[in-house]
Design a protein around this motif. Sequence first.
Motif, PDB file in Angstrom:
ATOM      1  N   GLU A  83       0.827  -1.204   0.000  1.00  0.00           N
ATOM      2  CA  GLU A  83       0.000   0.000   0.000  1.00  0.00           C
ATOM      3  C   GLU A  83       0.865   1.259   0.000  1.00  0.00           C
ATOM      4  O   GLU A  83       0.534   2.257  -0.655  1.00  0.00           O
ATOM      5  CB  GLU A  83      -0.919  -0.004   1.227  1.00  0.00           C
ATOM      6  N   SER A  84       1.976   1.209   0.712  1.00  0.00           N
ATOM      7  CA  SER A  84       2.851   2.382   0.811  1.00  0.00           C
ATOM      8  C   SER A  84       3.569   2.656  -0.497  1.00  0.00           C
ATOM      9  O   SER A  84       3.702   3.820  -0.925  1.00  0.00           O
ATOM     10  CB  SER A  84       3.867   2.182   1.942  1.00  0.00           C
ATOM     11  N   VAL A  85       4.039   1.606  -1.151  1.00  0.00           N
ATOM     12  CA  VAL A  85       4.710   1.788  -2.440  1.00  0.00           C
ATOM     13  C   VAL A  85       3.732   2.355  -3.462  1.00  0.00           C
ATOM     14  O   VAL A  85       4.062   3.287  -4.219  1.00  0.00           O
ATOM     15  CB  VAL A  85       5.313   0.456  -2.925  1.00  0.00           C
ATOM     16  N   SER A  86       2.521   1.801  -3.482  1.00  0.00           N
ATOM     17  CA  SER A  86       1.513   2.278  -4.428  1.00  0.00           C
ATOM     18  C   SER A  86       1.179   3.743  -4.180  1.00  0.00           C
ATOM     19  O   SER A  86       1.084   4.551  -5.131  1.00  0.00           O
ATOM     20  CB  SER A  86       0.248   1.423  -4.316  1.00  0.00           C
ATOM     21  N   TYR A  87       1.022   4.108  -2.918  1.00  0.00           N
ATOM     22  CA  TYR A  87       0.693   5.501  -2.589  1.00  0.00           C
ATOM     23  C   TYR A  87       1.849   6.428  -2.933  1.00  0.00           C
ATOM     24  O   TYR A  87       1.649   7.517  -3.506  1.00  0.00           O
ATOM     25  CB  TYR A  87       0.347   5.608  -1.107  1.00  0.00           C
TER      26      TYR A  87
END
Length: 401
Positions: free
Chosen positions: A275-279
């Motif tokens: 989720e963090s990489v995508s954000y």
Amino acid sequence: MTTLASDPSTYAGNPDVPDDVFADVLAQVTDFVRTRVVPRETEIMTTDAVPADLRAQVAEMGLFGYAIPQEWGGLGLDLVQDVELTMQLGYTCLSLRSMFGTNNGIAGQVLVGYGTEEQRARWLPDIASGAVVASFALTEPGAGSNPAGMRTTAVRDGDDWVIDGSKCFITNAPDAQLFVVFARVRPAVGKDAGIAVFLVPSETPGVEVGAKDVKMGQEGSRTAEVTFAGVRVGPEALVGGDVEVGYRAAMTSLARGRIVVAAMAVGCAQRALDESVSYAASATQGGTPIGEFQLVQAMLADLQTGVHAGRALVRDAARLYATGADTRVAPSVAKLYCTEMAGKAADLAVQVHGGTGYMREVPVERIYRDVRLLRLYEGTSEIQRLIIGGALVRGARVPGA
């Protein structure tokens, strides 16, 4: 899911499921988690329940008994395979696995490892199919991570046993048909904890389940207090037919469960990372994706490092446990590191998201609340440190000193 032929399990070291078949099982469960469950996480959170259709799919896939040997109707995964599956299940709401976790884990494994043949034949097929939900009734007020402080008692009355006491935070208690109950049968003396294990059907007179607990996170998982007031059970309820097996059953089941909790933590941390990489790749500040900023990249690097280390540690601990090389310290090492790592990963994920990460219905906000419990149940981080440190000191003592 692939239908597996019945083949009696050896219970240790030799899995019922060949690697190629397990690869298919793992792929199907991964797909189920990513395409069926992840899109409904907000529904699970807001309704505080796992939808009935998802439960039905779980039962159809055989997940209520994936770690139960095939001769009793399970899939027969060994612990090395179990943790691979659990890391995938940890990728979504932990309440999904909680629904069938006790059947495969600490409750079901007590019967697999310590039950009589009659007890296994009576309960394990229904546990494996999901017709029976089993609860592990160990924790009490004042006796959580240390079962030696237990106050629930079981007293002989003729051939029967009469159980009195209360348990708290019991997973799946509101839905259980069977309680695996730990009770003191005599005072603890030295290494003898004086604890036995009993199989208590939920409809037994004197069993009372309290209101569902309201928790910080893990919406959809159901825990409650369970009270036993003059509960009478026959000799067939005594696990293993012997009072001596109780404490050993508790410690062995908890140690195995600690590796599984560590695997759940790795799954949660992987989701927080993704989720963090995508954000970071999509959210912008001043027209620049925040992932271009070095301090954000540093947080992502720490997340990735923790996930990689945790996954390797879980796999190593599972292998050591399955071969019998280390069934006590390695599980505690894995649980301590991975659950603490998952807590840090969730915190970093919220930080990467900034204010967005504090908003309800954003996945990292739910993960932040869900993973906090992992450092508490199946033995707190403090208990794991005592187990690890004590073992190191005992191993360094000079014989006879």
